[in-house]
Design a protein around this motif. Structure first.
Motif, PDB file in Angstrom:
ATOM      1  N   SER A  54      -1.340   5.403  13.832  1.00 31.86           N
ATOM      2  CA  SER A  54       0.052   4.994  13.685  1.00 31.86           C
ATOM      3  C   SER A  54       0.235   3.588  14.247  1.00 31.86           C
ATOM      4  CB  SER A  54       0.995   5.970  14.387  1.00 31.86           C
ATOM      5  OG  SER A  54       0.826   5.881  15.778  1.00 31.86           O
ATOM      6  N   SER A  56       3.279   0.902  15.541  1.00 30.83           N
ATOM      7  CA  SER A  56       4.660   0.762  15.974  1.00 30.83           C
ATOM      8  C   SER A  56       4.846  -0.652  16.513  1.00 30.83           C
ATOM      9  CB  SER A  56       4.970   1.797  17.054  1.00 30.83           C
ATOM     10  OG  SER A  56       6.315   1.727  17.418  1.00 30.83           O
ATOM     11  N   ARG A  95       4.524   3.375  11.344  1.00 28.38           N
ATOM     12  CA  ARG A  95       5.534   4.321  11.832  1.00 28.38           C
ATOM     13  C   ARG A  95       6.901   3.661  11.854  1.00 28.38           C
ATOM     14  NH1 ARG A  95       7.725   5.476  16.839  1.00 28.38           N
ATOM     15  NH2 ARG A  95       8.574   7.553  16.956  1.00 28.38           N
ATOM     16  N   ASN A  96       7.028   2.568  12.624  1.00 25.01           N
ATOM     17  CA  ASN A  96       8.313   1.895  12.717  1.00 25.01           C
ATOM     18  C   ASN A  96       8.131   0.441  13.136  1.00 25.01           C
ATOM     19  OD1 ASN A  96       7.636   2.778  15.442  1.00 25.01           O
ATOM     20  ND2 ASN A  96       9.663   2.028  15.995  1.00 25.01           N
ATOM     21  N   THR A  97       9.099  -0.356  12.777  1.00 23.54           N
ATOM     22  CA  THR A  97       9.218  -1.731  13.252  1.00 23.54           C
ATOM     23  C   THR A  97      10.670  -1.905  13.659  1.00 23.54           C
ATOM     24  OG1 THR A  97       7.472  -2.547  11.806  1.00 23.54           O
ATOM     25  CG2 THR A  97       9.015  -4.170  12.666  1.00 23.54           C
ATOM     26  N   GLY A 131       7.314   4.541   7.069  1.00 24.30           N
ATOM     27  CA  GLY A 131       8.001   4.071   8.262  1.00 24.30           C
ATOM     28  C   GLY A 131       9.433   3.649   8.024  1.00 24.30           C
TER      29      GLY A 131
END
Length: 168
Positions: A54, A56, A95-97, A131
């Motif tokens: 993952s 991030s 996953r995320n920003t 994401g």
């Protein structure tokens, strides 16, 4: 305390984990940018047998201004969101920003304080399978020590307690 002094204190807390870029040009919209990139993997017995991975990331944009009004807030908001989204590369392990805008102002108008609470952005990539991006916003009035923040920006209150306590 001036916004520049608050910036120095704030950057000390970000230096440990973030890559910081200072913008000393007089026409720069942001005084500093901080970038946090994280990539994690889980594997089974051998490093070649990757079970999951993952990614991030977080991009923090910090602006120092004398007076924050609604029009300047809109400019900073748009610039932070679009610049932050420009760094996003969605893929299967993304996953995320998160994108964070921190504004350090000597004074903030009442209209701008109300507008800060209403600003929010969110973007998902391929229905969240690759994401998403969240947006945090915090504005500190350095002359009084008052904070204005959007819903997700409330998580950063602890960070600003140090700055506010040093002011008193």
């Amino acid at each position: 305390m001036t916004p520049t002094e608050a910036l120095d204190i704030l950057l000390k807390s970000y230096r440990s984990y973030y890559d910081i870029t200072l913008h000393e040009e007089p026409d720069a919209l942001f005084a500093a940018e901080a970038v946090f990139l994280s990539h994690g993997e889980q594997y089974f017995l051998l490093k070649k047998a990757v079970v999951s991975e993952s990614e991030s990331n977080e991009y923090v944009f910090i602006a120092t201004v004398d007076t924050l009004d609604e029009s300047l807030l809109q400019r900073l908001d748009e610039a932070a969101w679009t610049t932050g989204l420009g760094h996003v590369v969605p893929h299967s392990s993304h996953r995320n920003t998160d994108i964070t805008l921190i504004i350090l102002a000597d004074s903030i108008t009442a209209e701008a304080k109300a507008a800060v609470k209403k600003l929010h952005h969110y973007k998902s990539y391929r229905f969240g399978l690759q994401g998403w991006s969240n947006y945090r916003l915090v504005a500190l009035e350095t002359s009084t020590g008052t904070l204005a923040y959007n819903r997700l920006g409330g998580n950063l209150k602890k960070l600003f307690r140090n700055i506010i306590s040093l002011q008193k």
